[in-house]
Design a protein around this motif. Structure first.
Motif, PDB file in Angstrom:
ATOM      1  N   ASP A 108      45.032  33.020  11.560  1.00  0.00           N
ATOM      2  CA  ASP A 108      45.276  33.085  13.006  1.00  0.00           C
ATOM      3  C   ASP A 108      45.743  34.473  13.411  1.00  0.00           C
ATOM      4  N   ARG A 109      45.376  34.890  14.620  1.00  0.00           N
ATOM      5  CA  ARG A 109      45.775  36.198  15.131  1.00  0.00           C
ATOM      6  C   ARG A 109      47.190  36.193  15.714  1.00  0.00           C
ATOM      7  N   SER A 110      47.787  35.033  15.872  1.00  0.00           N
ATOM      8  CA  SER A 110      49.178  34.930  16.302  1.00  0.00           C
ATOM      9  C   SER A 110      49.741  33.627  15.779  1.00  0.00           C
ATOM     10  N   SER A 135      51.795  38.738  16.386  1.00  0.00           N
ATOM     11  CA  SER A 135      50.650  38.751  17.280  1.00  0.00           C
ATOM     12  C   SER A 135      49.804  39.969  16.928  1.00  0.00           C
ATOM     13  N   ALA A 136      48.508  39.760  16.689  1.00  0.00           N
ATOM     14  CA  ALA A 136      47.621  40.850  16.285  1.00  0.00           C
ATOM     15  C   ALA A 136      46.267  40.691  16.977  1.00  0.00           C
ATOM     16  N   SER A 137      45.460  41.770  16.948  1.00  0.00           N
ATOM     17  CA  SER A 137      44.135  41.731  17.557  1.00  0.00           C
ATOM     18  C   SER A 137      43.223  42.711  16.831  1.00  0.00           C
ATOM     19  N   MET A 184      46.780  44.757   8.354  1.00  0.00           N
ATOM     20  CA  MET A 184      45.488  44.356   8.888  1.00  0.00           C
ATOM     21  C   MET A 184      44.479  45.434   8.513  1.00  0.00           C
ATOM     22  N   LEU A 203      43.912  39.914   8.073  1.00  0.00           N
ATOM     23  CA  LEU A 203      45.360  39.985   8.274  1.00  0.00           C
ATOM     24  C   LEU A 203      46.057  39.295   7.108  1.00  0.00           C
TER      25      LEU A 203
END
Length: 328
Positions: free
Chosen positions: A72-74, A46-48, A96, A53
């Motif tokens: 995708d961010r997750s 999971s990233a933001s 990232m 990424l």
């Protein structure tokens, strides 16, 4: 002048908050600590923030096995471990990079070799293990499915620090459920399946990510008190597990360790154990008990102990633990 200074300060705070949400951030990167060589495992993440990424998997000799960008961010990444004759450590790295900076996270996955026995029919085996959903919310029920050849064993829900948030006996049906503890902020957890047959045993692990619920109202299960010896302050979010909560996570020697029962269970028994699982004190809780106490042992330095709640349910015996620190 004062009003303009105040306005400037508020604008600066708002800008900093907005910028903070744009900074690259890897909230979670959950990878099983070990798996059998020749199998496929899944890494949850999971990233933001703003940035590109990507990930890479390196073999024990440093070779790059797989990797690439992640749109995708997750999500979940399947990691294919090659067949091998010897155990080895694989390195997984997530990066990232963006205009506001870069972050990275590294995990190690140990590939082990299945035990060899002359009578293969008597060997404990775990053919597969999966967790659904792999990105869960606090309080959500997760389903653990596994295929195993065994006579006994257990399934545990663990924190990355080793805290056991739930334990249930191995089921020949290959199905177990857990309730995700209430946490604030994203974090990683894992499910461990350990089985035994005859003189052999096998263990397999699957990871999951607890979703970031920043700003979510606290669960009633975490609205308990007792940050100090008197039990007058709020305890750390996530200390409650839905069954019981230690009201005094830090307590002086000789003082009572206060425990609130959140969900009464049949045959509930509380015990205090040390790091070697030696039982120091215990009590049986009645069905109408609300708060029970265990005596804190005498210590000369701050020492970590574990409160264990054991009870019976429809699947048999179950145990849940919570840490407690005893101060001199």
């Amino acid at each position: 002048m004062a009003a303009s200074s105040l306005l400037f300060g508020l604008l600066a705070i708002a800008a900093a908050a907005a910028l903070g949400g744009l900074l690259p951030h890897i909230a979670a990167f959950a990878v099983p600590p070990m798996a059998l060589a020749g199998t496929t495992v899944r890494a949850e993440y999971s990233a933001s923030g703003i940035g590109k990424l990507s990930y890479v998997v390196a073999a024990p000799d440093g070779r790059s096995l797989q990797g690439g960008p992640l749109t995708d961010r997750s999500g979940s990444i399947p990691i294919v471990l090659p067949h091998a004759k010897a155990a080895g450590a694989y390195t997984l790295r997530m990066v990232m990079q963006g205009p506001l900076g870069s972050v990275d996270a590294t995990r190690v996955l140990n590939a082990i070799i299945a035990p060899v026995a002359t009578n293969r029919g008597k060997v404990a085996r775990i053919g597969s293990i999966s967790v659904s959903p792999i990105i869960a919310k606090p309080g959500q029920v997760i389903d653990v499915s596994y295929a195993a050849t065994a006579e006994s064993g257990y399934v545990r829900l663990l924190g990355v620090d080793g805290t056991i948030w739930g334990e249930k006996p191995f089921s020949a049906r290959g199905e177990t459920q857990f309730v995700v503890p209430y946490f604030s902020g994203a974090r990683e957890m894992r499910v461990v399946v350990h089985v035994a047959r005859g003189q052999t045993s096998a263990q397999s692990t699957a990871g999951l990510v607890v979703a970031d619920l920043a700003g979510r109202p606290a669960s009633p299960d975490t609205q308990v008190v007792g940050d100090d010896e008197s039990g007058s302050g709020p305890i750390e979010d996530g200390s409650a597990n839905g069954t019981f909560a230690v009201l005094t996570p830090r307590v002086r020697s000789g003082n009572p360790i206060k425990i609130r029962i959140l969900s009464p269970r049949n045959g509930m028994r509380f015990s205090l154990t040390d790091s070697q699982s030696h039982e120091l004190a215990h009590l049986d809780a009645g069905t109408d008990a609300d708060v029970v106490t265990l005596p804190a042992p005498a210590v000369s330095v701050p020492t970590r102990y574990v409160v264990v709640a054991s009870f019976t349910d429809g699947f048999g015996q179950e145990s849940i633990v919570q840490p407690v620190t005893v101060l001199p």
